[in-house]
Design an enzyme around this catalytic site. Sequence first.
Site, mmCIF file in Angstrom:
data_model
loop_
_atom_site.group_PDB
_atom_site.id
_atom_site.type_symbol
_atom_site.label_atom_id
_atom_site.label_comp_id
_atom_site.label_asym_id
_atom_site.label_seq_id
_atom_site.Cartn_x
_atom_site.Cartn_y
_atom_site.Cartn_z
ATOM 1 C CE LYS A 89 -4.454 -1.550 1.556
ATOM 2 N NZ LYS A 89 -4.269 -2.938 2.073
ATOM 3 C CD GLU A 111 -10.164 4.640 1.875
ATOM 4 O OE1 GLU A 111 -10.046 5.829 1.535
ATOM 5 O OE2 GLU A 111 -9.470 3.717 1.401
ATOM 6 C CB SER A 381 -0.309 -8.293 -0.950
ATOM 7 O OG SER A 381 -1.062 -9.098 -0.064
HETATM 8 C C1 LIG Z 1 -5.110 -3.945 1.854
HETATM 9 C C2 LIG Z 1 -4.407 -5.200 1.571
HETATM 10 C C3 LIG Z 1 -4.810 -6.069 0.538
HETATM 11 C C4 LIG Z 1 -6.053 -5.844 -0.287
HETATM 12 O O1 LIG Z 1 -6.048 -4.693 -1.051
HETATM 13 P P1 LIG Z 1 -5.853 -4.714 -2.632
HETATM 14 O O2 LIG Z 1 -6.161 -3.322 -3.021
HETATM 15 O O3 LIG Z 1 -6.808 -5.706 -3.194
HETATM 16 O O4 LIG Z 1 -4.450 -5.099 -2.881
HETATM 17 C C5 LIG Z 1 -4.066 -7.200 0.277
HETATM 18 N N1 LIG Z 1 -2.967 -7.497 1.014
HETATM 19 C C6 LIG Z 1 -2.554 -6.696 2.022
HETATM 20 C C7 LIG Z 1 -1.345 -7.103 2.781
HETATM 21 C C8 LIG Z 1 -3.244 -5.536 2.330
HETATM 22 O O5 LIG Z 1 -2.818 -4.768 3.341
#
Ligand SMILES: *Cc1c(COP(=O)(O)O)cnc(C)c1O
Length: 399
Positions: A89, A111, A381
């Site tokens: 993010k 948000e 992610s």
């Molecule tokens: C917020 C988040 C997501 C989901 O958000 P996307 O916009 O779909 O990527 C996925 N993995 C992590 C670690 C997150 O913090």
Amino acid sequence: MSTTLLPHKFGPYGGQFVPETLMPALIELEREFVLARNDPAFNAEFDKLMASFVGRPTPLTYAKRLSEKLGGAQIYLKREDLAHTGAHKINNALGQALLVKRMGKKRIVAETGAGQHGVASATAAALLGLECVVYMGSVDIARQEPNVFRMKLLGAEVRPVESGTKTLKDAINEAIRDWVTNVRDTHYLLGSALGPHPYPTIVREFQSVIGREAREQMLMDAGRLPDTVIACVGGGSNAIGVFSGFVNDEAVELIGVEAGGSGISSGKHAARFGDATKARVGVIHGTQTYVLQDEDGQIAETHSVSAGLDYAAVGPEHAMLRDNERAFYTSATDEEALNAFHTLCHTEGIIPALESSHAIAEVIKRAPKMKKDQVILVNLSGRGDKDLNTVIKELGNGE
Ligand SMILES: *Cc1c(COP(=O)(O)O)cnc(C)c1O
């Protein structure tokens, strides 16, 4: 130079379903983004922050023991968990914060559900000297206390939202309300590939650094492109970021994994593409896309063990990729994700985020059916530190 260069829609999806008062801000944002993207100085500043602050490029890790255990495809992990603040993010938060500086605005509103985007926004605001207000449902504030504390430490104001279900969608409503009121000096720093145009495109472009790096690293390390790329899909930003690196490579299969919660038939999930009875095209928070809804078009309640995937709508570009079958979407249940979480901890020494564990769950289903000379790339992610309380509650002492 023409300044409205970006398509507003992804096939029939996307668009700008906003009050008239916000149109000047969206037009300004699009114009500024197009100029910035064509400005070598802006790109150099973004790249420099990515390297010196975020720690990019994030590594590509060959998951040797996981690959051996599953006995099929070779598995590579793109390590967004190693980015500063622990997830992808920050790429988007910093990119947008640089745009805010360029537009001469001083204040951002954001948000947050789990608090991850709030932390990324507060981090970017502190680094670049911007005022930051984060809207968060009071239910989420109670669930995500450490992240609330982090945001405050970073100098952000966290405003509790008491309306509706007191969760993410209500926090988005409040952030938009604040933005409408203060649009002259305030930017809405949207956290996923969602919302009205140009947000889905801007977020994809800032997250495309994941796909660019991963493609290059695959060619360097494995000497070839992956057969399959897998990512979890909440709003869809990490998925669209990694997919964008391979979308023109026709032979590379793209797989998005939604939150299956307690199972599709239970009704407690966030599988926008997976539920034929509740998922229809609708308009939510400024964009037209797949939305989980009841018969009257009211937004349905969602459930997932991972807060980051727990949202009723999916980014409009994913809706298009699904329609034209360039990408395929599936889901993993809470239980499958928790099992995958454990498996990755034990085999690779990596504690993944519960969101990312959904992508790992799909790897566990798919890899054994593939040949040993085939390759899966999975976007990890984020890291799981934020989820330890949830996992301990679900699994006892974690042994
Ligand atoms: C917020 C988040 C997501 C989901 O958000 P996307 O916009 O779909 O990527 C996925 N993995 C992590 C670690 C997150 O913090």
